[in-house]
Design an enzyme around this catalytic site. Structure first.
Site, short mmCIF file in Angstrom:
data_model
loop_
_atom_site.label_atom_id
_atom_site.label_comp_id
_atom_site.label_asym_id
_atom_site.label_seq_id
_atom_site.Cartn_x
_atom_site.Cartn_y
_atom_site.Cartn_z
N ASP A 67 0.88 -0.98 0.03
CA ASP A 67 -0.04 0.02 0.09
C ASP A 67 0.84 1.20 -0.10
O ASP A 67 2.12 1.26 0.11
CB ASP A 67 -1.11 -0.05 1.18
CG ASP A 67 -0.24 -0.47 2.51
OD1 ASP A 67 0.78 -0.46 2.66
OD2 ASP A 67 -1.01 -1.00 3.33
N ASP A 136 -7.26 -2.45 13.87
CA ASP A 136 -8.53 -2.68 13.50
C ASP A 136 -8.60 -4.08 12.75
O ASP A 136 -10.01 -4.22 12.15
CB ASP A 136 -9.28 -1.67 12.81
CG ASP A 136 -8.51 -1.31 11.34
OD1 ASP A 136 -7.37 -1.96 11.34
OD2 ASP A 136 -8.82 -0.51 10.60
N HIS A 138 -6.72 -4.87 10.17
CA HIS A 138 -6.73 -4.79 8.60
C HIS A 138 -5.54 -5.66 8.35
O HIS A 138 -4.51 -5.76 8.86
CB HIS A 138 -6.78 -3.46 8.24
CG HIS A 138 -5.61 -2.72 8.57
ND1 HIS A 138 -5.68 -1.09 8.75
CD2 HIS A 138 -4.35 -2.96 8.89
CE1 HIS A 138 -4.43 -0.63 8.94
NE2 HIS A 138 -3.73 -1.72 9.00
N GLU A 143 -9.73 -1.90 5.27
CA GLU A 143 -10.38 -1.76 6.49
C GLU A 143 -11.36 -2.37 6.63
O GLU A 143 -12.02 -3.17 5.72
CB GLU A 143 -10.58 -0.16 6.33
CG GLU A 143 -9.31 0.88 6.26
CD GLU A 143 -8.22 0.79 7.69
OE1 GLU A 143 -8.12 -0.27 8.01
OE2 GLU A 143 -7.52 1.91 7.75
P1 PGA Z 1 2.47 -1.63 12.50
O1 PGA Z 1 1.44 -1.74 11.31
O2 PGA Z 1 3.37 -2.93 12.18
O3 PGA Z 1 3.06 -0.42 12.43
O4 PGA Z 1 1.58 -2.21 13.92
C1 PGA Z 1 0.82 -3.10 10.80
C2 PGA Z 1 -0.14 -2.67 10.21
O5 PGA Z 1 -1.23 -1.91 10.36
O6 PGA Z 1 -0.58 -3.47 9.14
#
Ligand code: PGA
Length: 262
Positions: A67, A136, A138, A143
């Site tokens: 992304d 959340d 994802h 999302e």
């Molecule tokens: P993080 O993000 O490793 O910074 O916790 C992971 C994600 O949101 O997929």
């Protein structure tokens, strides 16, 4: 799906790096799906070390990132292109022309998303996809309530995600609101998928994702549908898992994992 619990965050990241390195050694022209975020930073640090000390060779690899934020150019320190260059690509021998991150500055975002999907297809598909999990639930920026068949497209970010990542931008008000993300369907098309999750803050959502129902509310649960998914977690993140006796038994006895055990 296999679940592997490691004693620490460092051990979980090292095992993840070993799985990626093993793929690259067996298939030097591997197409890697890559992720960003705090969780995967130590994975990339390990891969850089393996490149320098063991000659791990990325020269024929291609990569596609999950992304990118809409409206950020690759030289913005909050962009995922910047993250990938500074945490991995600048320190290994991958040809940067073979590394793709969606272009968040594209004037036609829908066309960019379509081109991205086509580029993955032309590369022969993703051999190994690395993903994290958001607070959340994802994967990528899929999302809650994302279609479980979705392809690369623009998504509106969840306020939960904006709060999670605001620190990279010096405040939620400075965070982009939209991102281009591979779809859940894009991720499910990968030959193999590795989810790395560490820390107690993710324990509840991780258990929901892998032991709860397969549902669009928690898009990481779609990995239950993946043909070959492995979930690597540390003890802190494994705290809410119910079937851990089996996970530990399986990792200890499965011949495929023999080279990766302690
Ligand atoms: P993080 O993000 O490793 O910074 O916790 C992971 C994600 O949101 O997929």
């Amino acid at each position: 799906m296999e679940v592997i619990i490691q004693p620490t965050r460092e051990a979980a990241a090292l095992l993840t790096a070993k799985v990626i390195a093993d793929e690259v050694r067996k298939n030097p022209s591997a197409v890697l799906g890559l992720a960003t975020g705090a969780t995967v930073e130590p994975v990339y640090a390990n891969l850089i070390e393996m490149h320098h000390k063991e000659g791990l060779d990325f020269s024929l690899c291609k990569s596609f990132n999950l992304d990118e934020y809409v409206g950020l150019s690759g030289d913005h320190p909050g962009s995922y292109r910047y993250f990938m260059n500074s945490h991995l690509f600048d320190h290994i021998n991958i040809d940067k022309r073979n590394t793709r991150v969606p272009n968040g500055m594209a004037s036609d975002l829908a066309a960019e998303c379509l081109t991205y999907e086509e580029a993955i297809w032309h590369a022969g598909g993703i051999d190994l996809q690395l993903v994290g999990i958001g607070m959340d639930g994802h994967i990528g920026f899929n999302e809650p309530m994302s279609s479980l068949q979705s392809r690369t497209r623009v998504k509106q970010l969840n306020p939960v995600t904006i709060r999670q990542n605001a620190g990279y931008f010096g405040g939620a008000d400075k965070m982009p609101r939209r991102a281009i993300t591979m779809g859940v369907g894009t991720i499910l098309d990968s030959q193999r998928c590795v989810l790395l999750a560490t820390g107690s803050a993710k324990a509840e959502i991780l258990a929901e994702a892998i032991e709860g129902p397969f549902c669009a509310r928690v898009t990481a649960s779609a990995l239950q549908w993946h043909r070959r998914a492995v979930v690597i977690v540390d003890e802190a993140c494994a705290a809410n898992l119910k079937n851990r006796e089996y996970y530990d038994w399986s990792f200890a006895h499965e011949p495929e994992w023999a080279p990766f055990r302690g």
